[in-house]
Motif scaffolding. Structure first.
Motif, PDB file in Angstrom:
ATOM      1  N   HIS A 166      49.856  23.823  19.225  1.00 60.61           N
ATOM      2  CA  HIS A 166      49.253  24.921  18.475  1.00 60.61           C
ATOM      3  C   HIS A 166      50.318  25.538  17.576  1.00 60.61           C
ATOM      4  O   HIS A 166      51.376  25.971  18.071  1.00 60.61           O
ATOM      5  CB  HIS A 166      48.689  25.977  19.417  1.00 60.61           C
ATOM      6  N   ALA A 167      50.038  25.567  16.291  1.00 59.61           N
ATOM      7  CA  ALA A 167      50.997  26.133  15.339  1.00 59.61           C
ATOM      8  C   ALA A 167      50.312  27.172  14.467  1.00 59.61           C
ATOM      9  O   ALA A 167      49.142  27.018  14.097  1.00 59.61           O
ATOM     10  CB  ALA A 167      51.606  25.030  14.474  1.00 59.61           C
ATOM     11  N   ARG A 168      51.059  28.217  14.161  1.00 58.55           N
ATOM     12  CA  ARG A 168      50.576  29.245  13.241  1.00 58.55           C
ATOM     13  C   ARG A 168      51.669  29.565  12.229  1.00 58.55           C
ATOM     14  O   ARG A 168      52.852  29.318  12.476  1.00 58.55           O
ATOM     15  CB  ARG A 168      50.147  30.503  13.996  1.00 58.55           C
ATOM     16  N   VAL A 169      51.243  30.116  11.101  1.00 62.69           N
ATOM     17  CA  VAL A 169      52.151  30.348   9.981  1.00 62.69           C
ATOM     18  C   VAL A 169      52.201  31.826   9.637  1.00 62.69           C
ATOM     19  O   VAL A 169      51.175  32.511   9.623  1.00 62.69           O
ATOM     20  CB  VAL A 169      51.710  29.539   8.744  1.00 62.69           C
ATOM     21  N   VAL A 170      53.403  32.306   9.364  1.00 59.60           N
ATOM     22  CA  VAL A 170      53.587  33.653   8.842  1.00 59.60           C
ATOM     23  C   VAL A 170      54.310  33.532   7.506  1.00 59.60           C
ATOM     24  O   VAL A 170      55.185  32.686   7.334  1.00 59.60           O
ATOM     25  CB  VAL A 170      54.388  34.552   9.803  1.00 59.60           C
ATOM     26  N   THR A 171      53.901  34.344   6.554  1.00 53.60           N
ATOM     27  CA  THR A 171      54.559  34.374   5.247  1.00 53.60           C
ATOM     28  C   THR A 171      55.646  35.434   5.284  1.00 53.60           C
ATOM     29  O   THR A 171      55.404  36.574   5.702  1.00 53.60           O
ATOM     30  CB  THR A 171      53.556  34.697   4.134  1.00 53.60           C
ATOM     31  N   THR A 172      56.838  35.062   4.880  1.00 57.00           N
ATOM     32  CA  THR A 172      57.977  35.977   4.970  1.00 57.00           C
ATOM     33  C   THR A 172      58.415  36.416   3.576  1.00 57.00           C
ATOM     34  O   THR A 172      58.373  35.638   2.626  1.00 57.00           O
ATOM     35  CB  THR A 172      59.158  35.315   5.691  1.00 57.00           C
ATOM     36  N   ASN A 173      58.839  37.645   3.489  1.00 57.88           N
ATOM     37  CA  ASN A 173      59.321  38.204   2.224  1.00 57.88           C
ATOM     38  C   ASN A 173      60.759  38.680   2.326  1.00 57.88           C
ATOM     39  O   ASN A 173      61.273  39.304   1.405  1.00 57.88           O
ATOM     40  CB  ASN A 173      58.434  39.391   1.819  1.00 57.88           C
ATOM     41  N   SER A 174      61.387  38.403   3.445  1.00 61.62           N
ATOM     42  CA  SER A 174      62.752  38.865   3.656  1.00 61.62           C
ATOM     43  C   SER A 174      63.737  37.745   3.390  1.00 61.62           C
ATOM     44  O   SER A 174      63.463  36.575   3.636  1.00 61.62           O
ATOM     45  CB  SER A 174      62.920  39.376   5.098  1.00 61.62           C
ATOM     46  N   GLY A 175      64.906  38.115   2.900  1.00 58.44           N
ATOM     47  CA  GLY A 175      65.962  37.130   2.679  1.00 58.44           C
ATOM     48  C   GLY A 175      66.766  36.866   3.933  1.00 58.44           C
ATOM     49  O   GLY A 175      67.721  36.085   3.910  1.00 58.44           O
TER      50      GLY A 175
END
Length: 242
Positions: A166-175
């Motif tokens: 089971h995999a899920r994705v998060v969108t990141t905005n941090s460097g």
């Protein structure tokens, strides 16, 4: 068993400790007497053995009461990845991991890092009744977005069809890379700190309190992430042009 019977139960450990104390006092007194009366050395040998026995018993008791090491620090990425590969092979029910970084896994080129990802995939296939969860971070912009999506496309093809993965994705905005983790059953939590694609530090915590706390945190993180299948469809991940 009645109350009186319980009171009469002999606590062998307590008795042994009292006997050791008496033996120590006897040894001390005996050594003094032996020196005062200039006993032949052959009569002092039993006292010497008694001293050794008392010292050995004290050392064993100290060792037995020492708390086990609850944490480990990994000085290199290879130490961390090899430890994860070893622990994941012992998992029986579930493994929770995260990979939320600005660079894809191929940024770690060592054989130990490759073994890390291979061990996860192999364990998932060998244990269809268990479950493997992974949270994957994809940068919202360049640099990093294209490279991560390219790896994610290959990863999706590799793991697609495994019902217990089971995999899920998060969108990141941090460097800055997140503090990534791996939770192995109720056994251990491994934490990985990286920056600019490089290893910084790795740690493992092996207490029930640590496992429970990080697992609760992980589940909150998981609930806010998007299933990989939904992300792939929404962003046209499998298209060669994306």
């Amino acid at each position: 068993m009645g109350v009186e019977q319980v009171r009469r139960v002999v606590n062998l450990q307590s008795v042994e400790q009292k006997l050791l104390l008496l033996a120590l006092l006897f040894v001390i007194g005996g050594s003094i007497v032996a020196n005062l009366f200039a006993w032949d050395v052959k009569w002092q040998i039993p006292l010497i053995y008694a001293v050794l026995y008392v010292l050995l018993s004290a050392v064993i008791e100290i060792r037995d009461h020492q708390a086990p090491t609850a944490s480990t620090h990994y000085r290199t990425s290879d130490e961390f990845f090899l430890s994860f590969a070893r622990l994941v092979r012992t998992a029986e029910r579930h493994v929770y991991t995260s990979y939320v970084r600005n660079t894809p896994p191929p940024s770690f080129q060592s054989p130990a890092a490759q073994q890390y990802f291979r061990a996860a995939a192999d364990w998932t296939r060998r244990n269809p009744g268990a479950s493997f969860h992974r949270i994957i971070g994809v940068p919202a912009q360049e640099p990093g977005k294209s490279a991560m999506r390219l790896w994610l496309r290959e990863h999706y093809e590799e793991m697609h069809g495994l019902a217990n993965y089971h995999a899920r994705v998060v969108t990141t905005n941090s460097g800055v890379d997140a503090v990534n983790m791996a939770i192995i059953d109720d056994t251990a939590v491994l934490l990985l700190l990286t920056a600019d694609g490089s290893f910084m530090s790795g740690h493992s915590l092996e207490t029930a309190e640590a496992v429970n706390s990080f697992r609760d945190y992980y589940r909150s993180w998981w609930a806010s992430a998007e299933p990989l299948e939904s992300y792939a469809q929404r962003t046209d991940l499998m298209s060669a042009d994306h």
